[in-house]
Design a protein around this motif. Structure first.
Motif, PDB file in Angstrom:
ATOM      1  N   LYS A 278       0.981  -1.206   0.031  1.00  0.00           N
ATOM      2  CA  LYS A 278      -0.114  -0.125   0.084  1.00  0.00           C
ATOM      3  C   LYS A 278       0.994   1.137  -0.049  1.00  0.00           C
ATOM      4  CE  LYS A 278      -4.152  -1.878   2.250  1.00  0.00           C
ATOM      5  NZ  LYS A 278      -4.963  -1.767   1.131  1.00  0.00           N
ATOM      6  N   ARG A 280       1.502   5.590  -0.276  1.00  0.00           N
ATOM      7  CA  ARG A 280       0.750   6.712  -0.015  1.00  0.00           C
ATOM      8  C   ARG A 280       1.051   7.666  -0.844  1.00  0.00           C
ATOM      9  NH1 ARG A 280       2.656   7.431   4.737  1.00  0.00           N
ATOM     10  NH2 ARG A 280       0.772   6.682   6.089  1.00  0.00           N
ATOM     11  N   ASN A 283      -0.867  13.406  -1.842  1.00  0.00           N
ATOM     12  CA  ASN A 283      -2.266  14.010  -1.238  1.00  0.00           C
ATOM     13  C   ASN A 283      -2.920  13.266  -0.142  1.00  0.00           C
ATOM     14  OD1 ASN A 283      -3.302  11.871  -2.562  1.00  0.00           O
ATOM     15  ND2 ASN A 283      -4.478  12.888  -4.199  1.00  0.00           N
ATOM     16  N   GLY A 284      -2.288  12.186   0.238  1.00  0.00           N
ATOM     17  CA  GLY A 284      -2.758  11.382   1.496  1.00  0.00           C
ATOM     18  C   GLY A 284      -3.308  10.257   1.125  1.00  0.00           C
ATOM     19  N   ASP A 285      -3.700  10.089  -0.186  1.00  0.00           N
ATOM     20  CA  ASP A 285      -4.348   8.815  -0.641  1.00  0.00           C
ATOM     21  C   ASP A 285      -3.603   7.667  -0.666  1.00  0.00           C
ATOM     22  OD1 ASP A 285      -6.565  10.416  -1.115  1.00  0.00           O
ATOM     23  OD2 ASP A 285      -6.321  10.383  -3.427  1.00  0.00           O
ATOM     24  N   ILE A 286      -4.318   6.441  -0.440  1.00  0.00           N
ATOM     25  CA  ILE A 286      -3.508   5.180  -0.187  1.00  0.00           C
ATOM     26  C   ILE A 286      -4.045   4.428  -1.168  1.00  0.00           C
ATOM     27  CG2 ILE A 286      -3.000   3.145   1.377  1.00  0.00           C
ATOM     28  CD1 ILE A 286      -2.101   5.850   2.657  1.00  0.00           C
ATOM     29  N   ARG A 287      -3.020   3.745  -2.020  1.00  0.00           N
ATOM     30  CA  ARG A 287      -3.454   3.153  -3.156  1.00  0.00           C
ATOM     31  C   ARG A 287      -2.853   1.732  -2.986  1.00  0.00           C
ATOM     32  NH1 ARG A 287      -7.239   5.298  -5.880  1.00  0.00           N
ATOM     33  NH2 ARG A 287      -6.510   4.141  -7.827  1.00  0.00           N
ATOM     34  N   ASP A 310      -0.822   0.224 -10.203  1.00  0.00           N
ATOM     35  CA  ASP A 310      -1.668   0.514  -9.367  1.00  0.00           C
ATOM     36  C   ASP A 310      -2.922  -0.286  -9.624  1.00  0.00           C
ATOM     37  OD1 ASP A 310      -3.727   1.777  -7.893  1.00  0.00           O
ATOM     38  OD2 ASP A 310      -3.876   3.655  -8.902  1.00  0.00           O
ATOM     39  N   THR A 312      -5.448  -0.852  -7.413  1.00  0.00           N
ATOM     40  CA  THR A 312      -6.562  -0.163  -6.321  1.00  0.00           C
ATOM     41  C   THR A 312      -7.952  -0.698  -7.050  1.00  0.00           C
ATOM     42  OG1 THR A 312      -5.242   1.415  -5.685  1.00  0.00           O
ATOM     43  CG2 THR A 312      -7.657   1.476  -4.971  1.00  0.00           C
ATOM     44  N   GLU A 316     -10.495  -3.526  -5.278  1.00  0.00           N
ATOM     45  CA  GLU A 316     -11.937  -3.161  -4.974  1.00  0.00           C
ATOM     46  C   GLU A 316     -12.812  -4.146  -5.829  1.00  0.00           C
ATOM     47  OE1 GLU A 316     -12.366   0.981  -5.985  1.00  0.00           O
ATOM     48  OE2 GLU A 316     -11.315   1.794  -4.284  1.00  0.00           O
TER      49      GLU A 316
END
Length: 734
Positions: A278, A280, A283-287, A310, A312, A316
């Protein structure tokens, strides 16, 4: 800065780089005499091997040997036939040595040493090896990806597309890396050739690194410092190149050391050459990312080359897919998936438990075999054919289970792919046996209820609170004098039926029940279309507040007869049967009430007591029937003379009394005199003759210290006796 100056600087940088490479090559050759191509061959992140024109492996790096389940030494001299599963693999690899061009992006199935079948993505490049014609095989293990694609293809085409995109990125990166490695594997060449090859390889790598759409990082394997990042990485992480080169990979990877070690162990156990981390972003998003990493030896030392994908959205999708699987697996409904050959490809636990089967009894078996040919042809196949044409179908089936008939609702839903083709149909079945029984019980109950309500002349109604729509059954229509052919009544129609004097009361009771979520109960009068007035009793109950739409269900029944009987009983209980004046009981109740009201509000109150003078003589002279006519006449005269608010009653025999609310002594005397004179001037015409008669009247008024009605009546009686003693036909006060 001019363009020529920029080129001059680049040239100087290249010269310095060549000098460094020469020095590094000299060191390596003086230390271990290992050619640089061999170092690059062994340090490549993917599998690489040299195959002779006879189909014999001449060399293989450790990554490639690990993928195929052999050691490096075992790979030397190994015939390609040992690894190929089908003729396609053998033909491709044997004939590739005679084709003077690259053969890229080949996904072929191979057999590992342990017999396990794997899939590899292989690029084939013609090379000379030891002055003989051979091919360079660059390959990676894509078995996990192949298995994942196979599983996801049957369920979600969008996930398949996503995997294809990611696989394409990976294939593109591997192709570029293969082209780079190809330039580094030439052996037994002159020192100058090696230096030139290394220089060209670095330039090629830099070009691939800078221009590749995949996210790429170069990391110091010892410190974890990020040494370089390509433009795709800069865009993905959201840092500038200068910022990202000041970071450590630990600043980006959110997993702690223990979690990272566990992931490395998982990758080893699962035999995959990539890791799941994972990362970071700025902008703080976790992918969620999939990282392919491999060491590369350069002039400056060993570095870690990482390709980051990526995943993500894929994760999901996988999580959502797993959720759907769990939902289907644990659902109480029966789920199955059928292909165009009418074979079951998937069933859930409820399906198996209902039919008492194992998964092996169902999966891959045709429905004709599971359900029987007659049942399949008659009840199942027609709906499947419609579903495969894109139509969702619903029906009910009766199935015999353990000797008992069970009823199921069955829904056939087409399962289209992204291109619209339908290869599967999902069948969802629900056991509605209990519901069927409840429906039958409800139907029986409804019939009995209809009989009972018709017998009791009870009408049933329902009000939709949100739309004001009203439902009336046939008995309701009859109660309100409507015909069956009349339009469906509305709330406004009910309003028009209710008597104008009772409408406000009925509306208040109904709105109060709706506001307080309580029962509704009210008596009111209605006027039928023919003008007849009837008394109606209505009672209702709100439905569950959670149900929509909100509604109220109630009943009406005709209480006209009951109301008239009650009114007659009330009249008989409160009225003197002879004169129709209030009787003593009614008078006492009203008088007590007026006394309490006068005390409470401080208003005056007067009491008259009346007695017919010489009434015994009237009876003796004219007879009792004539005496009764005199009593009636007295009541008529008093009711005409007194106010509507005054309460006049026969207390017994020829004794009468009247309560005069809000009346003081002067007004009471005037009223009493008016009554006395009216009686004296009104003779009674009877069968026995015309009778003249008079009355004596006593007056008392309520005092502040009166404890009860008795005090008031006692003083009025004294005043009455006084009137009689003073000659009768007169009015006296206390």
């Amino acid at each position: 800065m001019t363009e020529s100056h920029t080129l001059q600087q680049a040239l100087e940088t290249a010269r310095r780089r060549i000098k460094e490479l020469e020095e590094e090559l000299a060191k390596q050759e003086s230390s271990n005499n290992t050619p640089l191509e061999e170092v690059a061959f062994e340090s490549a992140p993917g599998g690489m091997a040299i195959l002779s024109s006879e189909g014999i492996f001449l060399a293989c790096n450790k990554v490639g040997a690990d993928i195929l389940g052999y050691t490096v030494s075992e790979m030397d001299g190994l015939p390609i036939d040992r690894l190929c599963i089908d003729e396609k693999c053998k033909t491709l690899l044997k004939t590739s040595t005679h084709v003077p061009q690259n053969i890229n992006d080949n996904r072929i199935s191979m057999r590992r040493k342990d017999g396990e079948r794997i899939w590899v993505d292989m690029d084939i490049t013609p090379v000379e090896y030891g002055s003989k014609q051979a091919v360079l095989l660059s390959f990676i293990d894509i078995t996990p990806l192949k298995e994942l694609q196979s599983e996801l293809n049957s369920v979600y085409s969008d996930v398949e597309q996503l995997i294809k995109e990611r696989t394409a990125d990976l294939e593109n990166a591997n192709y570029n890396l293969g082209a780079l490695n190809h330039k580094l594997i030439k052996r037994d060449v002159e020192h100058q050739t090696a230096r030139k090859s290394l220089q060209e390889s670095e330039q090629q790598f830099r070009s691939i690194f800078e221009n590749n759409h995949a996210v790429m990082l170069i990391i110091d394997p010892d410190s974890g410092a990020i040494l370089d990042a390509n433009p795709a990485a800069v865009e993905f992480y959201g840092y500038s190149l200068r910022e990202i080169k000041t970071l450590n990979i630990a600043h980006i990877n959110t997993l702690d050391d223990e979690e990272i070690l566990q992931e490395v162990k998982n990758a080893e156990q699962e035999k995959r050459n990539h890791f799941f981390f994972k990362h970071r972003l700025a902008n703080g998003d976790i992918r969620d990312v999939e990282v392919f990493s491999g060491p590369i030896t350069s002039i400056s030392g060993r570095i870690l080359y990482s390709i980051v994908h990526d995943i993500t959205e894929r994760r999901e999708a996988e999580e959502k897919l797993e959720q759907y699987r769990r939902i289907i697996a644990t659902a109480t409904d029966l789920y199955s998936l059928v292909d165009r050959d009418y074979r079951c490809t998937m069933v859930n636990d409820s399906y198996l438990s209902t039919f008492k089967l194992k998964k092996s009894d169902v999966i891959g078996k045709p429905l004709q075999q599971l359900m029987g040919q007659p049942i399949f042809d008659q009840h199942i196949k027609p709906y499947l054919e419609r579903a495969f044409k894109g139509e969702a179908c619903n029906t009910e089936h009766r199935v015999q289970l353990s000797g008992e008939d069970r009823f199921f609702t069955v829904t056939y839903n087409p399962v289209p792919r992204a291109d619209g083709t339908i290869d599967y149909v999902s069948i969802v079945s629900r056991d509605i046996t209990e519901l069927k029984e409840q429906e039958q019980n409800l139907r029986t109950f409804s019939e009995r209820l209809a009989i009972a309500t018709n017998a009791g002349e009870i009408g049933i109604w329902e009000l939709n609170i949100e739309t004001n729509e009203v439902f009336w059954d046939d008995m309701m229509r009859r109660l309100y004098g409507l015909k069956a052919s009349d339009d469906t009544p509305t709330y406004e129609v009910w309003h028009s039926f209710v008597h104008k004097d009772d409408l406000a009361k009925a509306e208040k009771a109904l709105q109060g029940a709706l506001k307080n979520n309580s029962q509704f109960s009210c008596d009111f009068r209605i006027t039928r279309p023919d003008g007849e007035e009837r008394h109606i009793k209505s009672a209702a109950q709100l439905n569950d507040p959670s149900e929509r739409p909100r509604s109220m269900t109630g009943v009406n029944w005709d209480i006209t007869k009951t109301r008239k009987l009650q009114e007659e009983l009330q009249r008989l209980a409160t009225t003197d049967s002879l004169t129709c004046a209030h009787n003593r009981r009614s008078f006492m109740e009203r008088a007590h009430s007026e006394v309490a009201r006068s005390h409470r509000h401080g208003i005056p109150l007067a009491l008259l007591t009346l007695d017919i003078d010489h009434f015994k003589r009237v009876n003796d002279t004219y007879g009792h029937p004539a005496g009764e006519e005199v009593l009636k006449s007295l009541v008529n005269v008093c009711q005409e003379t007194l106010r509507f608010t005054d309460v006049f009653a026969r207390m017994g025999g020829e004794e009468f009394a009247a309560i005069l609310p809000e009346t003081q002594i002067p007004e009471a005397i005037v009223t009493a005199e008016r009554v006395r004179k009216a009686v004296a001037s009104t003779p009674v015409n009877t069968d026995a003759g015309i009778i003249d008669y008079t009355v004596s009247i006593g007056i008392s008024t309520l005092r502040d210290d009166d404890d009860s009605l008795d005090d008031l009546m006692r003083r009025a009686d004294k005043a009455l006796y006084k009137a009689k003693e003073n000659g009768r036909n007169r009015v006296e006060t206390e």
